[in-house]
Write a protein that holds these residues in place. Structure first.
Motif, PDB file in Angstrom:
ATOM      1  N   GLY A  17      34.227  36.235  36.173  1.00 37.81           N
ATOM      2  CA  GLY A  17      35.894  36.064  36.308  1.00 37.81           C
ATOM      3  C   GLY A  17      36.212  36.760  34.830  1.00 37.81           C
ATOM      4  O   GLY A  17      35.551  37.407  33.958  1.00 37.81           O
ATOM      5  N   GLY A  18      37.407  36.401  34.695  1.00 34.50           N
ATOM      6  CA  GLY A  18      38.380  36.683  33.730  1.00 34.50           C
ATOM      7  C   GLY A  18      37.597  36.518  32.191  1.00 34.50           C
ATOM      8  O   GLY A  18      37.863  37.534  31.412  1.00 34.50           O
ATOM      9  N   ARG A  21      35.285  39.409  31.630  1.00 34.78           N
ATOM     10  CA  ARG A  21      36.052  40.652  31.381  1.00 34.78           C
ATOM     11  C   ARG A  21      36.885  40.648  30.032  1.00 34.78           C
ATOM     12  O   ARG A  21      36.512  41.662  29.187  1.00 34.78           O
ATOM     13  N   ARG A 102      34.580  39.055  45.252  1.00 37.06           N
ATOM     14  CA  ARG A 102      35.656  38.829  44.111  1.00 37.06           C
ATOM     15  C   ARG A 102      36.560  40.167  44.228  1.00 37.06           C
ATOM     16  O   ARG A 102      36.039  41.260  44.975  1.00 37.06           O
ATOM     17  N   ASP A 103      37.734  40.059  43.577  1.00 35.68           N
ATOM     18  CA  ASP A 103      38.932  41.001  44.045  1.00 35.68           C
ATOM     19  C   ASP A 103      38.577  42.350  43.515  1.00 35.68           C
ATOM     20  O   ASP A 103      38.537  43.509  44.114  1.00 35.68           O
ATOM     21  N   ASN A 107      36.594  42.180  37.593  1.00 38.16           N
ATOM     22  CA  ASN A 107      36.383  40.877  37.602  1.00 38.16           C
ATOM     23  C   ASN A 107      35.207  40.325  38.422  1.00 38.16           C
ATOM     24  O   ASN A 107      35.038  39.007  38.559  1.00 38.16           O
ATOM     25  N   ASP A 145      42.627  37.986  50.986  1.00 38.36           N
ATOM     26  CA  ASP A 145      43.672  37.334  50.131  1.00 38.36           C
ATOM     27  C   ASP A 145      44.640  38.362  49.762  1.00 38.36           C
ATOM     28  O   ASP A 145      44.416  39.367  49.053  1.00 38.36           O
ATOM     29  N   ARG A 148      46.030  39.565  46.286  1.00 39.13           N
ATOM     30  CA  ARG A 148      45.176  40.604  45.349  1.00 39.13           C
ATOM     31  C   ARG A 148      46.124  41.806  45.099  1.00 39.13           C
ATOM     32  O   ARG A 148      45.819  42.351  43.933  1.00 39.13           O
ATOM     33  N   ARG A 151      48.014  40.900  42.426  1.00 37.16           N
ATOM     34  CA  ARG A 151      47.067  40.662  41.102  1.00 37.16           C
ATOM     35  C   ARG A 151      46.578  42.041  40.607  1.00 37.16           C
ATOM     36  O   ARG A 151      46.859  42.192  39.537  1.00 37.16           O
ATOM     37  N   ARG A 154      49.289  43.378  38.738  1.00 41.64           N
ATOM     38  CA  ARG A 154      49.304  42.465  37.543  1.00 41.64           C
ATOM     39  C   ARG A 154      48.535  42.980  36.521  1.00 41.64           C
ATOM     40  O   ARG A 154      48.799  43.147  35.050  1.00 41.64           O
ATOM     41  N   LYS A 192      53.432  37.767  34.853  1.00 41.24           N
ATOM     42  CA  LYS A 192      52.490  38.617  33.955  1.00 41.24           C
ATOM     43  C   LYS A 192      52.785  39.995  33.965  1.00 41.24           C
ATOM     44  O   LYS A 192      52.512  40.616  33.028  1.00 41.24           O
TER      45      LYS A 192
HETATM   46  N1  CTP Z   1      39.438  35.909  42.237  1.00 44.16           N
HETATM   47  C1  CTP Z   1      39.314  36.738  43.172  1.00 44.16           C
HETATM   48  N2  CTP Z   1      40.630  36.891  44.166  1.00 44.16           N
HETATM   49  C2  CTP Z   1      41.654  36.277  43.893  1.00 44.16           C
HETATM   50  C3  CTP Z   1      41.853  35.279  42.709  1.00 44.16           C
HETATM   51  C4  CTP Z   1      40.480  35.399  41.910  1.00 44.16           C
HETATM   52  O1  CTP Z   1      38.326  37.525  43.634  1.00 44.16           O
HETATM   53  N3  CTP Z   1      42.732  36.323  44.681  1.00 44.16           N
HETATM   54  C5  CTP Z   1      38.146  35.802  41.238  1.00 44.16           C
HETATM   55  C6  CTP Z   1      37.978  36.945  40.351  1.00 44.16           C
HETATM   56  O2  CTP Z   1      36.859  37.152  40.132  1.00 44.16           O
HETATM   57  C7  CTP Z   1      38.634  36.442  38.989  1.00 44.16           C
HETATM   58  C8  CTP Z   1      38.003  35.087  39.234  1.00 44.16           C
HETATM   59  O3  CTP Z   1      38.170  34.646  40.511  1.00 44.16           O
HETATM   60  O4  CTP Z   1      38.243  37.187  37.852  1.00 44.16           O
HETATM   61  C9  CTP Z   1      39.020  34.066  38.309  1.00 44.16           C
HETATM   62  O5  CTP Z   1      40.435  34.156  38.895  1.00 44.16           O
HETATM   63  P1  CTP Z   1      41.875  33.935  38.105  1.00 44.16           P
HETATM   64  O6  CTP Z   1      41.490  32.630  37.149  1.00 44.16           O
HETATM   65  O7  CTP Z   1      42.960  33.794  39.026  1.00 44.16           O
HETATM   66  O8  CTP Z   1      41.911  35.317  37.153  1.00 44.16           O
HETATM   67  P2  CTP Z   1      41.267  35.652  36.166  1.00 44.16           P
HETATM   68  O9  CTP Z   1      40.730  36.994  36.509  1.00 44.16           O
HETATM   69  O10 CTP Z   1      40.243  34.699  35.310  1.00 44.16           O
HETATM   70  O11 CTP Z   1      42.627  36.138  35.168  1.00 44.16           O
HETATM   71  P3  CTP Z   1      43.414  35.345  33.877  1.00 44.16           P
HETATM   72  O12 CTP Z   1      42.938  34.014  34.172  1.00 44.16           O
HETATM   73  O13 CTP Z   1      43.292  36.036  32.883  1.00 44.16           O
HETATM   74  O14 CTP Z   1      44.922  35.389  34.658  1.00 44.16           O
END
Ligand code: CTP
Length: 382
Positions: A17-18, A21, A102-103, A107, A145, A148, A151, A154, A192
């Motif tokens: 995840g984040g 990245r 994942r989205d 990520n 979801d 997304r 997101r 964002r 954000k």
């Molecule tokens: N994720 C996803 N779909 C979503 C939310 C999250 O696939 N609706 C996955 C992504 O791989 C994401 C990870 O879960 O990178 C972690 O989510 P989140 O912590 O919400 O976002 P980050 O990518 O970590 O971004 P940040 O914390 O910098 O906002």
């Protein structure tokens, strides 16, 4: 060390995840997420201090050497209810299965304990090119979801990336799915977006994809959003994104409360914005004294020249700045263009130029470099 402990117990675990990245982008990391083949109960047996934060989704928070780690079992989300959150999660034992759901590709990267990057979906290529692209089918990802979609824009703002064409097309096609999403969740993404480095292009994407329709109170204010995109580039430190937003969409002081309530903002946040907006109104409507004008004489002179350059198309602005930097402050005679000449030029130009001029002035006023509106500057410059 956390991953090592899980591996010693016979499972595999990766950073995901984040945090992966942001590590590659050399940005500060907020939370560390770890994905593992171990089931929650197995994780709880390995670590002495854990907190159940979302055990039904397979997530356990581990406290280890004063750090917190969110550890989630590899999973695929098989069914979804109301396009909101996974209704039922299916644990799987493979990392690839987990990353597949994942989205966005950026990520969907994983990193092993020794820093090796696992990249099944060309996330590294997209990270290098600066592209936000859904993993596999964007339509499927957004049905899983709908948030997304928000997101996506964002991340366009936060990372200053662009939206991949198919992903954008899928947003345009499926944005109505967002109707079911709680406004609190949309708000998190929206704030954000307002604050990100790429906010200008992200705000425009918000309009073009029609996502702005799912942002409370903005349905009627597309134009105000364009102004935000245009002018919020140099955010003054003293003003929050919300304050600029309510200013650009031209909400009067009475409507701010209702607008921000629709966004489910806290009372405190609303009050802060109301106060800041009043201060901003004051700054924009109160003329400055001669003395204040004297001290900002240089900036005004440059601004007047800039306007003229804009109007006449002679836009060597860098040369102008240098020219004025080398002059003693506030010598009207050294202005190349007088207010009268400017007005005469303005009168000869079609309206579109006036718009650009006003935008320019507004920016200067907002970032606190100029005092009042056009009239004050022009009358002084004459
Ligand atoms: N994720 C996803 N779909 C979503 C939310 C999250 O696939 N609706 C996955 C992504 O791989 C994401 C990870 O879960 O990178 C972690 O989510 P989140 O912590 O919400 O976002 P980050 O990518 O970590 O971004 P940040 O914390 O910098 O906002």
């Amino acid at each position: 060390p956390v991953i090592q402990k899980i591996e010693e117990a016979g499972f595999v675990a990766y950073f995901v995840g984040g945090s992966v990245r942001d590590t590659i982008l050399k940005k500060p990391i907020s939370d560390v997420d770890i994905a593992t083949s171990a089931f929650p109960e197995e994780i709880k047996a390995i670590f002495p201090r854990t907190v159940d934060v979302g055990i039904e989704h397979g997530t356990v928070m581990v406290l280890w050497q004063k750090e917190e780690y969110e550890i989630t079992t590899f999973r695929t989300e098989s069914t979804y209810q109301d396009f909101r959150r996974p209704d039922e999660v299916t644990f799987v034992r493979s990392l690839e299965e987990d990353l597949k759901r994942r989205d966005f590709t950026v990520n969907a990267l994983a990193m092993s304990r020794d820093g090796e990057i696992i990249d099944y979906f060309d996330g590294l290529v997209d990270l290098n090119k600066g592209i936000i692209k859904a993993v596999g089918s964007a339509t499927e990802r957004f049905h899983e979801d709908a948030l997304r979609m928000m997101r996506g824009v964002r991340f366009v703002s936060q990372l200053d990336f662009t939206l991949e064409a198919k992903t954008e097309a899928a947003i345009m096609e499926h944005h109505a799915l967002l109707e079911k999403i709680a406004v609190e969740r949309v708000q998190v993404e929206f704030i954000k977006l307002l604050l990100g480095k790429g906010r200008s292009q992200a705000t425009i994407k918000l309009i073009e994809t029609e996502l702005y329709q799912y942002c409370p109170g903005l349905r009627k204010h597309g134009e105000g959003l364009y102004r935000y995109a245009d002018l919020s580039g140099e955010l003054p430190d003293s003003l929050t994104a919300w304050t600029l937003l309510v200013y650009f969409i031209q909400l009067d002081n009475q409507s701010i409360d209702a607008f921000m309530r629709e966004w489910k903002c806290s009372k405190k946040a609303i009050q802060e914005v109301e106060v800041a907006k009043r201060a901003l109104d004051f700054r924009l409507t109160t003329g400055w004294s001669k003395e204040q004008l004297y001290h900002t004489g240089l900036e005004i002179a440059v601004a007047v020249e800039k306007m003229h350059a804009l109007l006449t198309g002679e836009s060597d602005l860098a040369a102008l700045e240098t020219h004025y930097k080398n002059l003693p402050i506030h010598n009207k005679k050294q202005l190349k263009v007088t207010g009268n000449e400017l007005i005469a030029t303005l009168n000869r130009q079609p309206g579109i130029w006036l718009g650009e001029l006003l935008v320019e002035i507004e920016r200067e006023v907002l970032i606190g470099r100029l005092s009042n509106q056009t009239e004050a500057i022009l009358s002084w410059a004459k």
